[in-house]
Enzyme design. Structure first.
Site, PDB file in Angstrom:
ATOM      1  CG  ASN A  90      39.314  41.590  32.143  1.00  0.00           C
ATOM      2  OD1 ASN A  90      38.929  42.721  32.440  1.00  0.00           O
ATOM      3  ND2 ASN A  90      40.072  40.860  32.950  1.00  0.00           N
ATOM      4  CG  ASP A 303      45.607  45.108  37.731  1.00  0.00           C
ATOM      5  OD1 ASP A 303      44.493  44.949  37.193  1.00  0.00           O
ATOM      6  OD2 ASP A 303      46.487  44.223  37.748  1.00  0.00           O
TER       7      ASP A 303
END
Length: 428
Positions: A90, A303
């Site tokens: 992303n 993450d």
């Protein structure tokens, strides 16, 4: 070739041994080793692990270099004991073509601090409508094997099925961000007692669990591999456990912050605790720890989601979601899993190196600490305790939920193919 002798290290937490590095490989592991002219590192009982592997990192480049770059992100990785990270797709532009993934891969090669394996987008522009160039990305110089629209869910069942069918041809894996978008419209935090009291939009557990249930069944139907990103609920654990009992080829990850923090922290309205998926309840935290210990959850993934100060220093509703994690992950795992007796250091090596490398097919990483293996290594002072000070982070961003918190353990040395990238806690 240069040689390094690590003297008196507890390999995977076992009895102290010496480890001799010759060039890029481990030459010998034993006691009373010697090597003329070798640089000696006195481990003094520190724990020696294989270099850590993170299957879920956001490096932000290209497009959001104000948050992180491949260079700063890999420096943060080396500081945290990582020798290989997988960079999520992303970015801006999205990593949905061979050209973009090769750019990220080359930037990783140039950094020298950590190997970077790009993750390719599942769909064009992460829009969920059309499959991206999965085959071209796999055949590129980057050799992509993991695909994800992370940050968004591949919510269309037909698209998800097609992706699973496509990657099966080269034993790739789709890593799903399990979030049913209609069930999380306007969601700001975990749906429960705290969200009701604070008047914040709730993010129900079923929004995660329903997608996981669908996708493990799709993976079974197709006969393909599916990986579930950042499990956060007790219900998700039960679904994955059930799927594994049926022989479905599913793997799953948990983040360090979901092993430690709960939604009670949101009462402070401090946006540093705003994350996707949201912090859940104490019951969920305990279920996640137990699942990581018993192998239902395969790996720990950070993450790592860096954001500039202005994206977090604002009111809760306007704040970006995400936390940095590369430089604190091992300490949080030590606190939640090792110091509680749920995992030993060999178990940590399994969940943070061996298994993530296997899932992502990271050649040369996640290997045993033994003669002939690549010298990707991490030395940890497990007896250390200290307060987290983000001012000392190598990451470009500082959005950590642990500022001022005392955590155990400190990575003192990291070696990437025999080259020290971190020495005595300082980057080289």
């Amino acid at each position: 070739m240069s040689k390094t002798l690590i003297r008196g290290a507890k390999v995977l937490g076992g009895e102290p041994q010496d480890v001799l590095i010759d060039g890029t490989v481990v030459e010998a592991v034993g006691t009373n080793l010697s090597a003329e002219g070798a640089e000696v590192v006195e481990a003094d009982g520190k724990v020696l692990l294989p270099g850590l592997v993170d299957l879920h990192t956001h490096l932000r480049e290209p497009g959001r270099e104000d948050s992180e770059t491949v260079l700063t992100g890999t420096r943060a990785a080396a500081s945290g004991g990582y020798t290989n990270v997988f960079a999520m797709a992303n970015t801006f532009p999205v990593a949905d073509t061979a050209g973009v993934v090769e750019q990220v891969w080359r930037l990783g090669q140039e950094s020298g601090y950590c190997d970077v394996q790009p993750i390719g987008a599942v769909t064009v522009g992460l829009e969920g409508a059309k499959l991206a160039e999965l085959g071209a990305m796999h055949e590129s110089a980057a050799g992509v094997t993991v695909f994800s629209d992370d940050g968004k869910c591949v919510h269309d069942a037909v698209i998800m099925r097609r992706a699973l069918e496509y990657v099966k041809a080269f034993n790739g894996v789709v890593a799903q961000h399990a979030q049913e978008p209609r069930l999380t419209e306007g969601a700001q935090m975990n749906e429960g007692v705290v969200s009701a009291e604070l008047g914040l939009g709730g993010w129900p557990a079923v929004a995660e669990e329903s997608v996981i249930a669908r996708d493990v069944l799709l993976a079974e139907h197709v006969g393909s591999r599916v990986h579930i990103c950042h499990l956060s609920t007790a219900g998700s654990v039960e679904i994955v456990r059930w799927a594994k009992s049926r022989g479905i080829d599913v793997t799953a990850e948990v983040t360090p912050h979901h092993l430690l923090l709960t939604d009670e922290l949101v009462r402070s309205y401090n946006p540093v605790y705003k994350v996707n998926p949201p912090l859940r309840t104490e019951r969920d935290v305990m279920a996640l720890r137990e699942a990581l210990a018993d192998g239902t959850i395969d790996i720990v993934a950070t993450d790592h989601a860096p954001h500039p100060h202005e994206d977090k220093d604002c009111e809760w509703a306007a704040a970006a979601m995400g936390m940095v994690g590369l430089e604190t992950a091992l300490s949080v795992v030590q606190e939640t899993m090792v110091d509680t007796g749920l995992l030993d250091w060999a178990g940590v090596a399994d969940r943070m190196s061996f298994k993530p490398a296997k899932i992502g097919q990271a050649t040369g990483h996640g290997r045993p600490v033994s003669a002939g293996e690549p010298a990707n290594l991490t030395l940890v002072d497990a007896a250390y305790r200290g307060q987290v000070d983000p001012a000392g982070f190598a990451s470009r961003s500082r959005n950590t939920p642990y500022e001022g918190r005392e955590l155990p353990g400190r990575v003192t040395h990291t070696w990437l193919r025999g080259k020290a990238t971190l020495v005595d806690g300082k980057l080289t």
